[in-house]
Design a protein around this motif. Sequence first.
Motif, PDB file in Angstrom:
ATOM      1  N   ASP A 140       0.829  -1.201   0.000  1.00  0.00           N
ATOM      2  CA  ASP A 140       0.000   0.000   0.000  1.00  0.00           C
ATOM      3  C   ASP A 140       0.867   1.256   0.000  1.00  0.00           C
ATOM      4  O   ASP A 140       1.365   1.687   1.046  1.00  0.00           O
ATOM      5  N   ILE A 141       1.066   1.840  -1.171  1.00  0.00           N
ATOM      6  CA  ILE A 141       1.788   3.103  -1.334  1.00  0.00           C
ATOM      7  C   ILE A 141       0.877   4.028  -2.137  1.00  0.00           C
ATOM      8  O   ILE A 141       0.395   3.657  -3.210  1.00  0.00           O
ATOM      9  N   LYS A 142       0.666   5.222  -1.602  1.00  0.00           N
ATOM     10  CA  LYS A 142      -0.200   6.191  -2.284  1.00  0.00           C
ATOM     11  C   LYS A 142       0.568   7.479  -2.536  1.00  0.00           C
ATOM     12  O   LYS A 142       1.579   7.757  -1.882  1.00  0.00           O
ATOM     13  N   ILE A 143       0.059   8.255  -3.445  1.00  0.00           N
ATOM     14  CA  ILE A 143       0.640   9.570  -3.718  1.00  0.00           C
ATOM     15  C   ILE A 143       0.485  10.419  -2.454  1.00  0.00           C
ATOM     16  O   ILE A 143      -0.579  10.464  -1.850  1.00  0.00           O
ATOM     17  N   GLY A 144       1.588  11.048  -2.058  1.00  0.00           N
ATOM     18  CA  GLY A 144       1.592  11.881  -0.857  1.00  0.00           C
ATOM     19  C   GLY A 144       2.180  11.179   0.354  1.00  0.00           C
ATOM     20  O   GLY A 144       2.429  11.820   1.376  1.00  0.00           O
ATOM     21  N   ASP A 145       2.430   9.871   0.267  1.00  0.00           N
ATOM     22  CA  ASP A 145       3.064   9.153   1.380  1.00  0.00           C
ATOM     23  C   ASP A 145       4.542   9.518   1.465  1.00  0.00           C
ATOM     24  O   ASP A 145       5.171   9.850   0.445  1.00  0.00           O
ATOM     25  N   ASP A 146       5.086   9.461   2.667  1.00  0.00           N
ATOM     26  CA  ASP A 146       6.533   9.669   2.824  1.00  0.00           C
ATOM     27  C   ASP A 146       7.272   8.538   2.126  1.00  0.00           C
ATOM     28  O   ASP A 146       6.851   7.379   2.181  1.00  0.00           O
ATOM     29  N   PHE A 147       8.394   8.893   1.498  1.00  0.00           N
ATOM     30  CA  PHE A 147       9.187   7.876   0.820  1.00  0.00           C
ATOM     31  C   PHE A 147       9.983   7.086   1.854  1.00  0.00           C
ATOM     32  O   PHE A 147      10.647   7.650   2.705  1.00  0.00           O
ATOM     33  N   ASN A 148       9.889   5.765   1.781  1.00  0.00           N
ATOM     34  CA  ASN A 148      10.638   4.871   2.657  1.00  0.00           C
ATOM     35  C   ASN A 148      11.330   3.846   1.766  1.00  0.00           C
ATOM     36  O   ASN A 148      10.669   3.042   1.107  1.00  0.00           O
ATOM     37  N   ILE A 183       8.390  -8.807   0.878  1.00  0.00           N
ATOM     38  CA  ILE A 183       8.103  -8.065  -0.350  1.00  0.00           C
ATOM     39  C   ILE A 183       8.789  -8.793  -1.504  1.00  0.00           C
ATOM     40  O   ILE A 183       9.998  -8.990  -1.495  1.00  0.00           O
ATOM     41  N   ILE A 184       7.980  -9.201  -2.489  1.00  0.00           N
ATOM     42  CA  ILE A 184       8.558  -9.923  -3.631  1.00  0.00           C
ATOM     43  C   ILE A 184       8.793  -9.000  -4.820  1.00  0.00           C
ATOM     44  O   ILE A 184       9.554  -9.334  -5.716  1.00  0.00           O
ATOM     45  N   ARG A 185       8.113  -7.839  -4.830  1.00  0.00           N
ATOM     46  CA  ARG A 185       8.412  -6.814  -5.834  1.00  0.00           C
ATOM     47  C   ARG A 185       8.125  -5.453  -5.188  1.00  0.00           C
ATOM     48  O   ARG A 185       7.031  -5.186  -4.738  1.00  0.00           O
ATOM     49  N   PHE A 186       9.155  -4.634  -5.145  1.00  0.00           N
ATOM     50  CA  PHE A 186       9.008  -3.305  -4.553  1.00  0.00           C
ATOM     51  C   PHE A 186       8.266  -2.387  -5.518  1.00  0.00           C
ATOM     52  O   PHE A 186       8.483  -2.456  -6.738  1.00  0.00           O
ATOM     53  N   PRO A 187       7.405  -1.522  -4.982  1.00  0.00           N
ATOM     54  CA  PRO A 187       6.736  -0.565  -5.876  1.00  0.00           C
ATOM     55  C   PRO A 187       7.753   0.447  -6.393  1.00  0.00           C
ATOM     56  O   PRO A 187       8.655   0.869  -5.683  1.00  0.00           O
ATOM     57  N   LYS A 188       7.612   0.797  -7.665  1.00  0.00           N
ATOM     58  CA  LYS A 188       8.501   1.793  -8.272  1.00  0.00           C
ATOM     59  C   LYS A 188       7.771   3.129  -8.251  1.00  0.00           C
ATOM     60  O   LYS A 188       6.656   3.247  -8.757  1.00  0.00           O
ATOM     61  N   VAL A 189       8.417   4.121  -7.609  1.00  0.00           N
ATOM     62  CA  VAL A 189       7.757   5.407  -7.407  1.00  0.00           C
ATOM     63  C   VAL A 189       8.636   6.553  -7.875  1.00  0.00           C
ATOM     64  O   VAL A 189       9.847   6.417  -8.034  1.00  0.00           O
ATOM     65  N   VAL A 190       7.987   7.685  -8.070  1.00  0.00           N
ATOM     66  CA  VAL A 190       8.662   8.947  -8.388  1.00  0.00           C
ATOM     67  C   VAL A 190       8.497   9.810  -7.141  1.00  0.00           C
ATOM     68  O   VAL A 190       7.404   9.920  -6.592  1.00  0.00           O
ATOM     69  N   ILE A 191       9.609  10.413  -6.713  1.00  0.00           N
ATOM     70  CA  ILE A 191       9.523  11.254  -5.515  1.00  0.00           C
ATOM     71  C   ILE A 191       9.770  12.718  -5.874  1.00  0.00           C
ATOM     72  O   ILE A 191      10.477  13.029  -6.834  1.00  0.00           O
ATOM     73  N   GLY A 192       9.166  13.615  -5.085  1.00  0.00           N
ATOM     74  CA  GLY A 192       9.314  15.052  -5.299  1.00  0.00           C
ATOM     75  C   GLY A 192      10.605  15.553  -4.677  1.00  0.00           C
ATOM     76  O   GLY A 192      11.015  15.116  -3.615  1.00  0.00           O
ATOM     77  N   ASN A 193      11.227  16.497  -5.388  1.00  0.00           N
ATOM     78  CA  ASN A 193      12.500  17.046  -4.942  1.00  0.00           C
ATOM     79  C   ASN A 193      12.369  18.515  -4.631  1.00  0.00           C
ATOM     80  O   ASN A 193      11.786  19.269  -5.292  1.00  0.00           O
TER      81      ASN A 193
END
Length: 193
Positions: A140-148, A183-193
């Motif tokens: 469960d990863i959503k837009i706006g979550d802290d990147f971990n 975790i068998i596949r990590f979600p691939k995300v774009v993070i804000g800079n």
Amino acid sequence: MFKKIFKNMSQENSENAEKDLTQENVINESEETVNEGIASAEELTQEEKLKEELAKEKDKFLRLFAEFENYKKRTSKERIDLFKTANQEVLQAMLPVLDDFDRAMAQISKTEDEVMLKGVELIHNKLKDTLVSKGLELVDIKIGDDFNADYAEAITQIPAPSEELKGKVVDVVEKGYKLGEKIIRFPKVVIGN
């Protein structure tokens, strides 16, 4: 007189013989006592040896028993872990198919053909339900979550659209999945800079 001397001599000889026998008996008794003492000492040392051997064997038995118990626990745990992750390779191979279904659903939902949309939805849900029944869960990863970094993989950084999204997830490019707690596949995300 001769008889008297002979009689005295015989008495003396018999007294001496009795003394000799008495001394011999005392010596024999002393030797027997010493031999009994030696024998009892040997028995004690033999008894002590047997007790030591028994203690050693008990120690070996206890160590072997403890080692066997540890072996049973270890193999039991390994077997449980194996059952939990036995489907991992098959599920990982099915994830691209699930991704393709997700993309197809997004494209078909834009068309006006509701029959095709309904058919693809049924197949998509059936595949998803089957994979979930085998233990697959969505990370469960959503837009706006802290990147971990422990739960997601950053593929790129872009300028954050707002100050609130700096260092947070801006977009989820590929969904992540886990099997049990792994975790068998990590979600691939774009993070804000």
